[in-house]
Design a protein around this motif. Structure first.
Motif, PDB file in Angstrom:
ATOM      1  N   LYS A  51      -5.864 -18.012  63.542  1.00 27.57           N
ATOM      2  CA  LYS A  51      -5.100 -18.076  64.789  1.00 27.57           C
ATOM      3  C   LYS A  51      -4.034 -19.157  64.715  1.00 27.57           C
ATOM      4  CE  LYS A  51      -5.915 -18.683  69.785  1.00 27.57           C
ATOM      5  NZ  LYS A  51      -6.990 -18.929  70.802  1.00 27.57           N
ATOM      6  N   ALA A  52      -4.395 -20.306  64.145  1.00 24.46           N
ATOM      7  CA  ALA A  52      -3.437 -21.411  64.033  1.00 24.46           C
ATOM      8  C   ALA A  52      -2.313 -21.084  63.055  1.00 24.46           C
ATOM      9  CB  ALA A  52      -4.163 -22.682  63.594  1.00 24.46           C
ATOM     10  N   LEU A  53      -2.641 -20.400  61.966  1.00 21.83           N
ATOM     11  CA  LEU A  53      -1.621 -20.012  60.994  1.00 21.83           C
ATOM     12  C   LEU A  53      -0.594 -19.088  61.627  1.00 21.83           C
ATOM     13  CD1 LEU A  53      -3.830 -19.340  57.839  1.00 21.83           C
ATOM     14  CD2 LEU A  53      -2.278 -21.280  58.180  1.00 21.83           C
ATOM     15  N   ARG A  54      -1.087 -18.083  62.358  1.00 20.99           N
ATOM     16  CA  ARG A  54      -0.167 -17.136  62.978  1.00 20.99           C
ATOM     17  C   ARG A  54       0.695 -17.837  64.029  1.00 20.99           C
ATOM     18  NH1 ARG A  54      -2.908 -15.166  59.460  1.00 20.99           N
ATOM     19  NH2 ARG A  54      -1.207 -16.212  58.358  1.00 20.99           N
ATOM     20  N   ARG A  55       0.136 -18.809  64.731  1.00 22.83           N
ATOM     21  CA  ARG A  55       0.921 -19.514  65.729  1.00 22.83           C
ATOM     22  C   ARG A  55       2.022 -20.353  65.066  1.00 22.83           C
ATOM     23  NH1 ARG A  55      -2.846 -22.137  68.576  1.00 22.83           N
ATOM     24  NH2 ARG A  55      -3.157 -20.389  70.008  1.00 22.83           N
ATOM     25  N   MET A  56       1.729 -20.949  63.901  1.00 19.16           N
ATOM     26  CA  MET A  56       2.766 -21.700  63.194  1.00 19.16           C
ATOM     27  C   MET A  56       3.880 -20.752  62.759  1.00 19.16           C
ATOM     28  SD  MET A  56       3.638 -24.814  62.250  1.00 19.16           S
ATOM     29  CE  MET A  56       2.308 -25.939  61.782  1.00 19.16           C
ATOM     30  N   GLU A  57       3.518 -19.571  62.300  1.00 17.61           N
ATOM     31  CA  GLU A  57       4.522 -18.583  61.905  1.00 17.61           C
ATOM     32  C   GLU A  57       5.351 -18.132  63.112  1.00 17.61           C
ATOM     33  OE1 GLU A  57       1.424 -17.216  58.429  1.00 17.61           O
ATOM     34  OE2 GLU A  57       1.823 -15.851  60.110  1.00 17.61           O
ATOM     35  N   ASP A  58       4.701 -18.028  64.260  1.00 19.26           N
ATOM     36  CA  ASP A  58       5.436 -17.685  65.477  1.00 19.26           C
ATOM     37  C   ASP A  58       6.404 -18.797  65.867  1.00 19.26           C
ATOM     38  OD1 ASP A  58       4.154 -15.260  65.629  1.00 19.26           O
ATOM     39  OD2 ASP A  58       2.708 -15.888  67.166  1.00 19.26           O
ATOM     40  N   CYS A  77       8.558 -18.118  49.295  1.00 17.11           N
ATOM     41  CA  CYS A  77       7.831 -17.221  50.193  1.00 17.11           C
ATOM     42  C   CYS A  77       6.335 -17.154  49.955  1.00 17.11           C
ATOM     43  CB  CYS A  77       8.404 -15.807  50.093  1.00 17.11           C
ATOM     44  SG  CYS A  77       8.235 -15.044  48.457  1.00 17.11           S
ATOM     45  N   GLY A  78       5.840 -17.680  48.814  1.00 13.98           N
ATOM     46  CA  GLY A  78       4.410 -17.556  48.546  1.00 13.98           C
ATOM     47  C   GLY A  78       3.999 -16.097  48.543  1.00 13.98           C
ATOM     48  N   VAL A  79       2.877 -15.786  49.192  1.00 11.80           N
ATOM     49  CA  VAL A  79       2.366 -14.416  49.201  1.00 11.80           C
ATOM     50  C   VAL A  79       2.932 -13.590  50.354  1.00 11.80           C
ATOM     51  CG1 VAL A  79       0.248 -15.056  47.995  1.00 11.80           C
ATOM     52  CG2 VAL A  79       0.299 -15.068  50.505  1.00 11.80           C
ATOM     53  N   GLY A  80       3.931 -14.119  51.036  1.00 10.77           N
ATOM     54  CA  GLY A  80       4.677 -13.336  52.006  1.00 10.77           C
ATOM     55  C   GLY A  80       4.109 -13.256  53.400  1.00 10.77           C
ATOM     56  N   ASP A  81       3.156 -14.121  53.752  1.00  9.23           N
ATOM     57  CA  ASP A  81       2.566 -14.029  55.087  1.00  9.23           C
ATOM     58  C   ASP A  81       3.535 -14.426  56.189  1.00  9.23           C
ATOM     59  OD1 ASP A  81       0.209 -12.986  54.258  1.00  9.23           O
ATOM     60  OD2 ASP A  81      -0.937 -14.842  54.358  1.00  9.23           O
ATOM     61  N   VAL A  82       4.332 -15.462  55.962  1.00 11.45           N
ATOM     62  CA  VAL A  82       5.309 -15.865  56.982  1.00 11.45           C
ATOM     63  C   VAL A  82       6.335 -14.745  57.160  1.00 11.45           C
ATOM     64  CG1 VAL A  82       6.998 -17.588  57.694  1.00 11.45           C
ATOM     65  CG2 VAL A  82       4.990 -18.284  56.369  1.00 11.45           C
ATOM     66  N   ALA A  83       6.843 -14.227  56.055  1.00 14.31           N
ATOM     67  CA  ALA A  83       7.814 -13.139  56.126  1.00 14.31           C
ATOM     68  C   ALA A  83       7.232 -11.932  56.844  1.00 14.31           C
ATOM     69  CB  ALA A  83       8.266 -12.756  54.715  1.00 14.31           C
ATOM     70  N   GLY A  84       5.965 -11.620  56.552  1.00 12.86           N
ATOM     71  CA  GLY A  84       5.325 -10.482  57.195  1.00 12.86           C
ATOM     72  C   GLY A  84       5.205 -10.648  58.697  1.00 12.86           C
ATOM     73  N   ARG A  85       4.886 -11.854  59.145  1.00 13.13           N
ATOM     74  CA  ARG A  85       4.794 -12.115  60.579  1.00 13.13           C
ATOM     75  C   ARG A  85       6.168 -12.004  61.247  1.00 13.13           C
ATOM     76  NH1 ARG A  85       0.571 -12.211  64.319  1.00 13.13           N
ATOM     77  NH2 ARG A  85       1.062 -13.640  66.036  1.00 13.13           N
ATOM     78  N   LEU A  86       7.188 -12.533  60.586  1.00 12.82           N
ATOM     79  CA  LEU A  86       8.524 -12.486  61.160  1.00 12.82           C
ATOM     80  C   LEU A  86       9.054 -11.055  61.228  1.00 12.82           C
ATOM     81  CD1 LEU A  86      10.200 -15.600  59.503  1.00 12.82           C
ATOM     82  CD2 LEU A  86       9.076 -15.438  61.723  1.00 12.82           C
ATOM     83  N   ALA A  87       8.689 -10.247  60.250  1.00 11.00           N
ATOM     84  CA  ALA A  87       9.103  -8.843  60.272  1.00 11.00           C
ATOM     85  C   ALA A  87       8.315  -8.066  61.320  1.00 11.00           C
ATOM     86  CB  ALA A  87       8.915  -8.224  58.893  1.00 11.00           C
ATOM     87  N   GLY A  88       6.987  -8.241  61.309  1.00 11.98           N
ATOM     88  CA  GLY A  88       6.147  -7.449  62.189  1.00 11.98           C
ATOM     89  C   GLY A  88       6.272  -7.798  63.654  1.00 11.98           C
ATOM     90  N   ARG A  89       6.430  -9.070  63.969  1.00 18.12           N
ATOM     91  CA  ARG A  89       6.480  -9.489  65.374  1.00 18.12           C
ATOM     92  C   ARG A  89       7.898  -9.645  65.904  1.00 18.12           C
ATOM     93  NH1 ARG A  89       2.621 -13.648  68.649  1.00 18.12           N
ATOM     94  NH2 ARG A  89       3.674 -13.395  70.646  1.00 18.12           N
ATOM     95  N   PHE A  90       8.840 -10.065  65.033  1.00 22.34           N
ATOM     96  CA  PHE A  90      10.195 -10.354  65.496  1.00 22.34           C
ATOM     97  C   PHE A  90      11.222  -9.332  65.013  1.00 22.34           C
ATOM     98  CE2 PHE A  90       7.826 -14.303  65.601  1.00 22.34           C
ATOM     99  CZ  PHE A  90       8.200 -14.889  66.802  1.00 22.34           C
TER     100      PHE A  90
END
Length: 289
Positions: A51-58, A77-90
């Motif tokens: 939950k905290a990771l996703r909030r930091m990405e948000d 980008c590492g394994v792409g989790d930040v990019a994935g959140r930005l694509a999926g949510r924003f």
């Protein structure tokens, strides 16, 4: 004075750091491969890591403040989790670059699993030598990766070059107190752990340094926000987990091979001397742009 290291040797050290068993197993075991801290609200359990990771990405998405469809560069980008959140949510179109081919391969797999291939692309590249044309992106961001740069000035110039006029730069990065303003054990700790974790720019980033370098690269600095207290719960969890193993590694004289464990313990112990900051800047529009 903090001396710069060569880019070639530093690239080798960054790759070595992320390939060592402690890094690979630790990130996978605790964070499912994600390589950044989380952000907490006061009511959150410190152990609610996902939950905290996703909030930091948000927080990253909100700070970028780009419309859906904007083209964004994820630098490191590492394994792409930040990019994935930005694509999926924003709804952002994100291209990620990373020094490790294994990270890029994993990022591509995760994008396919999330059905985000149409918004996400990744390549094996050094953000200090980007091969994109000038003014390719609406925004650029780093998430705890510029600290690994051998030459932050060169990287910032690359970011400036690939951003369109008026484009946004956001950097979630660490900064520290000057060595002369902290106890000798703390100063020695920063110097040693930054060397072992291939973070020469963190060693250079005393308070105010990154703001100055960003301005010198041609950006208009919008602000710097200290969000350290919002990420401390995760750091404290890691320190609790790492206290006993860290003592064992010290006794066995294996400290270099357990840098993540020791970093959690020592950075928590000396948290008064460093910050987790959000840096926001814009590429200045010129006449006719």
């Amino acid at each position: 004075m903090v001396l710069k290291v060569s880019n070639a040797s530093n690239v080798r050290e960054v790759i070595r750091y992320y390939r060592q068993p402690g890094s690979r197993l630790g990130y996978r075991l605790f964070l499912n491969g994600t390589k950044h801290f989380g952000f907490y609200r006061s009511t959150d359990s410190p152990w609610a890591w996902s939950k905290a990771l996703r909030r930091m990405e948000d927080r990253m998405g909100e700070t970028l403040a780009q419309p859906a469809g904007a083209r964004v560069l994820d630098a490191g980008c590492g394994v792409g989790d930040v990019a994935g959140r930005l694509a999926g949510r924003f709804g952002l179109r994100v291209h990620g670059v990373d020094l490790l081919d294994a990270h890029v391969a994993q990022a591509r797999r995760r994008a396919r699993r999330r059905n985000l291939d149409h918004l996400l692309t990744f390549s094996h590249s050094d953000y200090a030598a980007l091969d994109f044309p000038d003014e390719s992106f609406d925004a650029v961001y780093t998430m705890e990766t510029l600290v690994h740069a051998a030459d932050a000035e060169a990287v910032l110039k690359q970011f400036h070059r690939v951003l369109r006029p008026g484009g946004r730069l956001v950097m979630f990065e660490y900064a520290r107190e000057a060595a002369t303003r902290m106890p000798t054990p703390a100063a020695d700790m920063f110097r040693q752990l930054n060397d072992w974790a291939a973070m020469p720019s963190f060693q250079r980033f005393t308070y105010g340094t990154l703001e100055r370098l960003t301005a010198e690269a041609g950006f208009s600095v919008r602000g710097v926000e200290d969000i350290s207290r919002g990420m401390w719960p995760m750091l404290r969890c890691f320190a609790v987990i790492g206290t006993l193993p860290g003592a064992g590694f010290r006794a066995a004289r294996l400290r270099r091979h357990s840098v993540n464990t020791l970093s959690a313990v020592e950075f928590w112990r000396h948290r008064a001397f460093w910050r987790y900051e959000i840096h926001t800047a814009d590429k200045v529009r010129t006449a006719g742009s």
